[in-house]
Design a protein around this motif. Structure first.
Motif, short mmCIF file in Angstrom:
data_model
loop_
_atom_site.label_atom_id
_atom_site.label_comp_id
_atom_site.label_asym_id
_atom_site.label_seq_id
_atom_site.Cartn_x
_atom_site.Cartn_y
_atom_site.Cartn_z
N SER A 70 -4.56 8.42 1.30
CA SER A 70 -5.63 8.26 2.28
C SER A 70 -5.69 9.45 3.23
O SER A 70 -6.77 9.90 3.62
N MET A 71 -4.52 9.96 3.60
CA MET A 71 -4.48 11.09 4.53
C MET A 71 -5.04 12.36 3.90
O MET A 71 -5.70 13.15 4.59
N THR A 72 -4.82 12.57 2.61
CA THR A 72 -5.41 13.74 1.96
C THR A 72 -6.94 13.65 1.96
O THR A 72 -7.62 14.66 2.16
N LEU A 73 -7.46 12.44 1.78
CA LEU A 73 -8.91 12.25 1.84
C LEU A 73 -9.43 12.49 3.25
O LEU A 73 -10.49 13.12 3.43
N TRP A 74 -8.70 11.99 4.24
CA TRP A 74 -9.11 12.19 5.62
C TRP A 74 -9.07 13.67 6.00
O TRP A 74 -9.99 14.18 6.64
N GLN A 75 -8.02 14.36 5.60
CA GLN A 75 -7.93 15.80 5.86
C GLN A 75 -9.12 16.54 5.26
O GLN A 75 -9.68 17.45 5.88
N VAL A 187 -6.95 4.58 7.20
CA VAL A 187 -6.08 5.56 6.56
C VAL A 187 -4.66 5.02 6.48
O VAL A 187 -3.99 5.13 5.45
N VAL A 188 -4.19 4.42 7.57
CA VAL A 188 -2.81 3.91 7.60
C VAL A 188 -2.77 2.39 7.55
O VAL A 188 -1.68 1.80 7.61
N TYR A 189 -3.93 1.75 7.43
CA TYR A 189 -3.98 0.29 7.36
C TYR A 189 -5.13 -0.13 6.45
O TYR A 189 -6.07 0.64 6.24
#
Length: 259
Positions: A70-75, A187-189
């Protein structure tokens, strides 16, 4: 607009190669910086979850993989948003002195976004192998959803780029806004199902695009197809409107910079 877009391809390529080379040339860790934020965030929240500090809930895939993916998508979304803003700000001198298609600045940054995601893709493949995440045929549709996510970010960035070139407050405010925006995005939930916070998260246009990309790549089951298409249309039409505004505003930006 179409002619300028086509004419900007060679300059855009040269700018993209220059920016990518400069980004990693004087960095000891180099390409690792593309994946370090995702790994650090996953480690932090996994530790907090296992320690009972936060109650995240259940995720479709192992939690560390969930956060890192999820974090790679958010970045990627944030890079697509900040790209046009950074490009115009960095090219002030060139914009003021040289006449060229201004679309080249945005296209160069888009190329950089896709290049950086290619680096992040190494981490994603490693996650699938390490956590033995099953692969479905819907995985081939995940890049389409990812492109829609990038389109949304680019539309916002292109809309704000002219004003950000004149006033540094916009750049600082956008950095602060994206930090807050992160916690309004699942992203984290997992996506909340009820409550005021859940409604805010669902109204966030990034939510259906990011979630659909993640679901297509992992479970293969789309939970909110309607929200995905609504957010996609917002991004596509928003990009067209932002492009027109960008072209209309840039001559005034050049005049202000030159004076």
């Amino acid at each position: 607009m179409g002619r300028d877009l086509f004419a900007s391809r060679e300059l855009a390529w040269r700018l993209m190669v220059r920016d990518i080379s400069a980004q990693y040339r004087q960095s000891f860790l180099g390409f690792l910086w593309a994946v370090i934020p995702a790994v650090v965030l996953a480690a932090t929240f996994t530790f907090a979850k296992n320690g009972g500090v936060v109650n995240i809930g259940n995720t479709d895939i192992p939690y560390p993989a969930y956060v890192m993916f999820s974090m790679t998508l958010w970045q990627t979304f944030v890079e697509s948003l900040l790209g046009p803003i950074q490009a115009v700000a960095a090219a002030k001198a060139m914009v003021a002195k040289i006449s060229f298609p201004r679309e080249a600045l945005v296209i160069a940054k888009l190329g950089e976004v896709f290049f950086n995601f290619g680096v992040k893709l190494i981490l994603i493949i490693g996650l699938f192998i390490w956590f033995q995440i099953p692969v479905t045929w819907n995985l081939i549709l995940a890049p389409v959803a990812l492109i829609h996510l990038i389109i949304l970010g680019t539309s916002i960035g292109m809309f704000l780029a002219p004003a950000s070139a004149l006033y540094q407050d916009f750049s600082k405010g956008i950095t602060l806004a994206t930090s807050f925006w992160l916690f309004l995005t699942p992203v984290v939930y997992p996506v909340p199902t009820d409550g005021v916070f859940g409604s805010i998260v669902k109204l966030n246009p990034v939510t259906p695009l990011l979630v659909t990309t993640r679901e297509l790549a992992t479970t293969g089951v789309i939970s909110n197809s309607q929200g995905f298409w609504i957010a996609s249309l917002i991004g596509i039409f928003g990009l067209l409107i932002a492009w027109v505004i960008y072209r209309l505003a840039m001559p005034y930006v050049v005049e202000r910079i030159s004076s």
